[in-house]
Design a protein around this motif. Structure first.
Motif, PDB file in Angstrom:
ATOM      1  N   LEU A   1       0.830  -1.203   0.000  1.00 31.14           N
ATOM      2  CA  LEU A   1       0.000   0.000   0.000  1.00 31.14           C
ATOM      3  C   LEU A   1       0.871   1.263   0.000  1.00 31.14           C
ATOM      4  O   LEU A   1       0.626   2.202  -0.772  1.00 31.14           O
ATOM      5  CB  LEU A   1      -0.922  -0.022   1.228  1.00 31.14           C
ATOM      6  N   ALA A   2       1.894   1.249   0.808  1.00 30.29           N
ATOM      7  CA  ALA A   2       2.787   2.415   0.891  1.00 30.29           C
ATOM      8  C   ALA A   2       3.461   2.653  -0.465  1.00 30.29           C
ATOM      9  O   ALA A   2       3.539   3.787  -0.945  1.00 30.29           O
ATOM     10  CB  ALA A   2       3.827   2.197   1.987  1.00 30.29           C
ATOM     11  N   TYR A   3       3.898   1.562  -1.114  1.00 30.50           N
ATOM     12  CA  TYR A   3       4.581   1.675  -2.403  1.00 30.50           C
ATOM     13  C   TYR A   3       3.628   2.223  -3.474  1.00 30.50           C
ATOM     14  O   TYR A   3       3.985   3.105  -4.253  1.00 30.50           O
ATOM     15  CB  TYR A   3       5.133   0.303  -2.810  1.00 30.50           C
ATOM     16  N   VAL A   4       2.408   1.688  -3.476  1.00 31.08           N
ATOM     17  CA  VAL A   4       1.422   2.113  -4.476  1.00 31.08           C
ATOM     18  C   VAL A   4       1.102   3.597  -4.295  1.00 31.08           C
ATOM     19  O   VAL A   4       0.995   4.360  -5.264  1.00 31.08           O
ATOM     20  CB  VAL A   4       0.154   1.228  -4.366  1.00 31.08           C
ATOM     21  N   ARG A   5       0.976   4.026  -3.029  1.00 31.04           N
ATOM     22  CA  ARG A   5       0.673   5.449  -2.773  1.00 31.04           C
ATOM     23  C   ARG A   5       1.838   6.334  -3.207  1.00 31.04           C
ATOM     24  O   ARG A   5       1.622   7.439  -3.725  1.00 31.04           O
ATOM     25  CB  ARG A   5       0.368   5.653  -1.285  1.00 31.04           C
TER      26      ARG A   5
ATOM     27  N   SER B   1      -1.585 -14.081  -2.369  1.00 31.61           N
ATOM     28  CA  SER B   1      -0.911 -13.732  -1.116  1.00 31.61           C
ATOM     29  C   SER B   1       0.392 -12.978  -1.393  1.00 31.61           C
ATOM     30  O   SER B   1       0.850 -12.202  -0.574  1.00 31.61           O
ATOM     31  CB  SER B   1      -0.661 -14.972  -0.258  1.00 31.61           C
ATOM     32  N   THR B   2       0.977 -13.217  -2.572  1.00 29.99           N
ATOM     33  CA  THR B   2       2.086 -12.378  -3.030  1.00 29.99           C
ATOM     34  C   THR B   2       1.551 -11.550  -4.202  1.00 29.99           C
ATOM     35  O   THR B   2       0.836 -12.074  -5.057  1.00 29.99           O
ATOM     36  CB  THR B   2       3.284 -13.240  -3.493  1.00 29.99           C
ATOM     37  N   VAL B   3       1.901 -10.263  -4.190  1.00 29.67           N
ATOM     38  CA  VAL B   3       1.370  -9.372  -5.207  1.00 29.67           C
ATOM     39  C   VAL B   3       2.530  -8.653  -5.895  1.00 29.67           C
ATOM     40  O   VAL B   3       3.492  -8.264  -5.245  1.00 29.67           O
ATOM     41  CB  VAL B   3       0.398  -8.368  -4.531  1.00 29.67           C
ATOM     42  N   VAL B   4       2.431  -8.547  -7.231  1.00 31.05           N
ATOM     43  CA  VAL B   4       3.419  -7.778  -7.983  1.00 31.05           C
ATOM     44  C   VAL B   4       2.780  -6.436  -8.344  1.00 31.05           C
ATOM     45  O   VAL B   4       1.666  -6.407  -8.871  1.00 31.05           O
ATOM     46  CB  VAL B   4       3.857  -8.535  -9.264  1.00 31.05           C
ATOM     47  N   VAL B   5       3.463  -5.364  -8.011  1.00 27.48           N
ATOM     48  CA  VAL B   5       2.991  -4.028  -8.389  1.00 27.48           C
ATOM     49  C   VAL B   5       3.881  -3.570  -9.537  1.00 27.48           C
ATOM     50  O   VAL B   5       5.109  -3.556  -9.413  1.00 27.48           O
ATOM     51  CB  VAL B   5       3.088  -3.042  -7.204  1.00 27.48           C
TER      52      VAL B   5
ATOM     53  N   SER C   1      -7.579   4.829  -5.898  1.00 31.02           N
ATOM     54  CA  SER C   1      -8.576   4.085  -5.125  1.00 31.02           C
ATOM     55  C   SER C   1      -8.768   2.672  -5.684  1.00 31.02           C
ATOM     56  O   SER C   1      -8.921   1.705  -4.938  1.00 31.02           O
ATOM     57  CB  SER C   1      -9.905   4.838  -5.111  1.00 31.02           C
ATOM     58  N   GLU C   2      -8.720   2.535  -7.020  1.00 28.43           N
ATOM     59  CA  GLU C   2      -8.864   1.196  -7.637  1.00 28.43           C
ATOM     60  C   GLU C   2      -7.693   0.302  -7.238  1.00 28.43           C
ATOM     61  O   GLU C   2      -7.866  -0.882  -6.975  1.00 28.43           O
ATOM     62  CB  GLU C   2      -8.830   1.314  -9.164  1.00 28.43           C
ATOM     63  N   ALA C   3      -6.501   0.882  -7.200  1.00 31.16           N
ATOM     64  CA  ALA C   3      -5.308   0.112  -6.833  1.00 31.16           C
ATOM     65  C   ALA C   3      -5.417  -0.329  -5.376  1.00 31.16           C
ATOM     66  O   ALA C   3      -5.120  -1.478  -5.032  1.00 31.16           O
ATOM     67  CB  ALA C   3      -4.057   0.960  -7.040  1.00 31.16           C
TER      68      ALA C   3
END
Ligand code: AMP
Ligand code: GLY
Length: 428
Positions: A130-134, A180-184, A160-162
């Motif tokens: 979340l921090a990285y996406v923001r 459970s693992t997510v790639v951004v 917001s979609e992310a």
């Protein structure tokens, strides 16, 4: 020769259809198959993940070659299982299929071997993601690490979609373990193209390019699906860019897998975006695409069995693969509700007779009491061939309009991207 195809979708119908045309093939089996496949092959009621029963069947029937369609059994190690028993099988071993099975693995390979792709980071903790996406901001792309039937990707145009996608995958577990693992990933702008290649270690034979349509509605609106339609060729993407993709992506990927001690033998699917900086990878798959296969195999001039055998025997380098100079369009007819929960068991009427230029590949159908009924989210792949995309598109839609079942829906714009560009060029 006797051939066994494992799977039950439109891709497998196309494989069975092409293999059955080979003068070398005396009988085709398909496990488990569907109502359309049953007109060309002997369907056997064995699930794609029941390796023991599949291998026992191949042994008992003296099957000469088994071809694996879907990703699940490949990732589960069906090829290793067959090879350990001395059975000839076409597809990648489990450790090579990981190119599809783990986006983190695929990304790490691309980084190590400098194969062009979007910048990315992989996360297991929601707060860090979340921090990285923001910090990055939108547009941004969120991908579940594991298999999610083509639905594990959110292209977020707003932050917001992310955030919603991260919460769904990492807190609510909508894709279970796969999420459970997510790639951004960095958002890449450009035209998309798929290239499937026959690969046998370092030897790569690319097939003709195609373009898929992932979102469910016209104009690329709505949620992503497994694919709502395809066409081939992709005339508005220059031959030189295709060549660049082969030289900078496909060949280096095959070499990378050999260098990693995981030689890839099977179909390498590269999903590409043509960015300003050249083609970049958005996705690898370890198998034929669905519905890409439904437009590629009808354009293949050569005998598919010869190519598969050459790959299995490690002599793809000496194999010549020829293509027809025509065009193909495949329109997927889907069940009401798809890609969400959908109904099954609806009667399908108005199915045309298949001809050389019109083939209705069955994706999710079954036969009950002599009636063909829906039995999956993607139900039919209405595929037409023509001298160009205009002709193929007209024929495919004419056939689709004649077919009906309760809740049926399909995109009305498959192929338009290529045709629009051709018209723009014509006007220029
Ligand atoms: P995938 O399942 O990885 O093929 O992703 C599904 C769809 O999401 C693709 O067909 C693209 O349209 C889109 N997509 C995936 N990755 C990216 C990216 N990095 N940038 C832009 N669009 C993407
Ligand atoms: N059509 C996309 C896929 O097969 O993954």
């Amino acid at each position: 020769m006797k051939v066994l195809v494992v799977g039950s979708g439109g891709r497998e119908h196309a494989l069975v259809w092409k293999l059955a045309q080979s003068p070398k093939v005396s009988q085709v089996f398909c496990a488990p198959g569907n109502a359309g496949i049953a007109s060309l092959a002997t369907c056997v009621a064995i699930g794609v993940n029941d390796f023991a029963s599949l291998a026992e069947f191949a042994q008992k029937e003296q099957v000469d070659l088994t071809v694996i369609g879907p990703e699940d059994p490949l990732l589960g190690g069906i090829v290793d299982y067959f090879e350990e028993r001395g059975l000839a099988v076409f597809g990648p071993a489990k450790e090579a299929a990981l190119l599809e099975g783990s986006k983190t693995f695929a990304k790490d390979i691309m980084k190590k071997y400098e194969i062009p792709t979007g910048a990315y980071r992989s996360f297991t903790a929601h707060n860090e993601a979340l921090a990285y996406v923001r910090e990055q901001g939108a547009p941004i792309v969120i991908k579940a690490d594991g298999l999610a039937a083509g639905k594990g990707v959110t292209v977020a145009h707003a932050l917001s979609e992310a955030e919603e996608a991260l919460a769904a995958m990492m807190l609510d577990g909508v894709f279970a373990e796969a999420g459970s693992t997510v790639v951004v990933e960095e958002y890449l702008a450009g035209e998309e193209m798929t290239i499937l290649s026959f690969v046998d270690g370092e030897t790569v034979i690319p097939m003709v390019p195609s373009q898929d349509h992932k979102p469910v509605y016209d104009g690329d609106k709505g949620p992503n699906t497994g694919g709502m339609g395809t066409y081939s060729p992709v005339p508005h993407i220059d031959e030189s860019i295709v060549r660049q993709a082969i030289d900078t992506i496909i060949v280096p990927t095959a070499k990378a897998m050999v260098a990693e001690g995981r030689p890839f033998r099977g179909i390498l699917y590269t999903g590409l975006i043509m960015t300003q900086e050249g083609p970049k990878v958005i996705e690898y798959n370890a198998r034929f695409g669905d519905p890409e296969t439904q437009v590629i195999l009808p354009r293949l001039q050569s005998d598919l069995v010869d190519i598969f055998l050459a790959a299995v025997e490690g002599r793809l380098a000496g194999c010549k693969v020829e293509w027809k100079n025509n065009a193909a369009v495949c329109v997927i007819m889907a069940a009401g509700g798809y890609p969400g929960p959908y109904t099954k068991g609806e009667e399908i009427t108005g199915l045309p007779e298949n001809t050389e230029e019109l083939i209705v590949f069955h994706a999710g159908t079954a036969e009950t009491n002599g009636r063909i009924v829906t039995n999956g989210g993607r139900v039919l792949g209405v595929t037409a061939l023509g001298k160009d995309l205009y002709e193929a598109q007209d024929k495919a839609y004419e056939a689709a309009r004649s077919i009906s079942f309760e809740g049926a829906h399909y995109r009305k714009d498959i192929g338009n991207k290529a045709l629009r560009q051709a018209e723009d060029r014509g006007r220029a």
